[in-house]
Design a protein around this motif. Sequence first.
Motif, PDB file in Angstrom:
ATOM      1  N   UNK A 285       0.661  -1.311   0.127  1.00  0.00           N
ATOM      2  CA  UNK A 285      -0.096   0.047  -0.012  1.00  0.00           C
ATOM      3  C   UNK A 285       0.982   1.388  -0.020  1.00  0.00           C
ATOM      4  N   UNK A 286       0.444   2.478  -0.487  1.00  0.00           N
ATOM      5  CA  UNK A 286       1.252   3.585  -0.591  1.00  0.00           C
ATOM      6  C   UNK A 286       1.690   4.174   0.667  1.00  0.00           C
ATOM      7  N   UNK A 287       0.957   3.917   1.852  1.00  0.00           N
ATOM      8  CA  UNK A 287       1.407   4.133   3.057  1.00  0.00           C
ATOM      9  C   UNK A 287       2.626   3.468   3.618  1.00  0.00           C
ATOM     10  N   UNK A 288       2.840   2.232   2.962  1.00  0.00           N
ATOM     11  CA  UNK A 288       3.721   1.263   3.589  1.00  0.00           C
ATOM     12  C   UNK A 288       5.201   1.869   3.549  1.00  0.00           C
ATOM     13  N   UNK A 289       5.283   2.830   2.718  1.00  0.00           N
ATOM     14  CA  UNK A 289       6.831   3.277   2.383  1.00  0.00           C
ATOM     15  C   UNK A 289       6.923   4.468   3.509  1.00  0.00           C
ATOM     16  N   UNK A 290       5.773   4.964   4.085  1.00  0.00           N
ATOM     17  CA  UNK A 290       5.760   6.204   4.940  1.00  0.00           C
ATOM     18  C   UNK A 290       5.643   5.949   6.391  1.00  0.00           C
ATOM     19  N   UNK A 291       5.476   4.697   6.905  1.00  0.00           N
ATOM     20  CA  UNK A 291       5.395   4.189   8.318  1.00  0.00           C
ATOM     21  C   UNK A 291       6.703   4.576   9.044  1.00  0.00           C
ATOM     22  N   UNK A 292       6.670   4.771  10.289  1.00  0.00           N
ATOM     23  CA  UNK A 292       7.919   4.756  11.043  1.00  0.00           C
ATOM     24  C   UNK A 292       8.003   3.617  11.920  1.00  0.00           C
ATOM     25  N   UNK A 293       8.909   2.712  11.655  1.00  0.00           N
ATOM     26  CA  UNK A 293       9.755   2.749  10.469  1.00  0.00           C
ATOM     27  C   UNK A 293       8.952   2.186   9.100  1.00  0.00           C
ATOM     28  N   UNK A 298       5.082  -7.031   0.435  1.00  0.00           N
ATOM     29  CA  UNK A 298       5.142  -7.643  -0.896  1.00  0.00           C
ATOM     30  C   UNK A 298       4.187  -7.107  -1.967  1.00  0.00           C
ATOM     31  N   UNK A 299       4.745  -6.647  -3.053  1.00  0.00           N
ATOM     32  CA  UNK A 299       3.818  -5.857  -4.249  1.00  0.00           C
ATOM     33  C   UNK A 299       3.246  -6.874  -4.895  1.00  0.00           C
ATOM     34  N   UNK A 300       1.999  -6.585  -5.110  1.00  0.00           N
ATOM     35  CA  UNK A 300       1.148  -7.474  -6.133  1.00  0.00           C
ATOM     36  C   UNK A 300       1.005  -6.582  -7.497  1.00  0.00           C
TER      37      UNK A 300
END
Length: 344
Positions: A285-293, A298-300
């Motif tokens: 999901x787009x938010x996964x790259x911006x969580x902390x950490x 896995x990208x579908x």
Amino acid sequence: MTPAPPITIKDIARQFNCSPSTVSRALNDHYAISEDTRRSIQQYAQQAGYQRNLVSLSLLNKLSGVLGIIVPTISDSYESSVIEGLHTVLQPLGYSLTICVTGESRALEAEHVLRLLANRVEGIFLSVAQETYDSARYDHLTMVLQRQIPLVLIDRDYAGLPVSRVTADDYHGAWAVVEHLIQMGCRRIAHLRGPAGLTVSEQRFAGYVDCLTHYGLPRCDELILPTNFQIDSAIEPTRHLLDRAERPDAIFGVNDQVAIGAMRVLTERGLRIPDDVAVAGFDNAPVAAYTNPSLTTVARPGREISSEAARLFLRHKQTPDQAPVESVVLPAQLIVRESSRRIV
């Protein structure tokens, strides 16, 4: 000087000594008309300045140019990418898309199907609702097949239907996550699994269990707890895992939302991610790259799934009596981020 009236399908039909419906099908590249006839009619129509009337064309062919897309939700970025991909491929070919949302309800799914059939839809792309799996009742889908309307399953498989389907490789995607966690030194890997019976849940669970077995790690049922894909559904199960005398050293969520819910609880408890407990999700999901950490996931391949689904639909439309039932499984890609990257 009065301009000449525009040329019509009937004018072209008189020129070729055929019926207007034959001309209509030829202009629409219908498989029932020979390639030579189609080419001749199309070339003449172009030279004569014919302009297609899409409404009349659809009525003559008894076609609507409408396709149905039925999905559980449109709030998820993955479903949105699939819908956008179908639109990108099919809209230039003259199709319009009707998007229907079930909210995992079988009753609503059946209602959408009946409405689409009443509107003479030319094909349906379906991500099966959770309640349809639970009930094992799919008579509304059998009705689609009886009317010989193309039905393509996307994202979620359903073994009881003899139709083509396109899915991501959830099994090997889950295997890759668990293998990565093991390589990071994790040995007590918990799994917050999705609803039982749903293909994506079962495939990810199977990948989790089989990878543990492959690496000689036991399956611990006390580390496997159910969720429902939403953030809040992960809160109590994660607290339960952390209250155990021997807590897990990693948590694999069935999707990113569940993994983010687990991360919230870990942070509340003052635990370090990934040093104390590593975390991984699924779906990118787009938010996964911006969580902390940032979240390992896995990208579908949503766009690739929609492209394959469109191909299967078009193949069925062109050769309805010859198109085979196909099952296309596309690879999923592990994306390693900070939530699991330990120093080993």
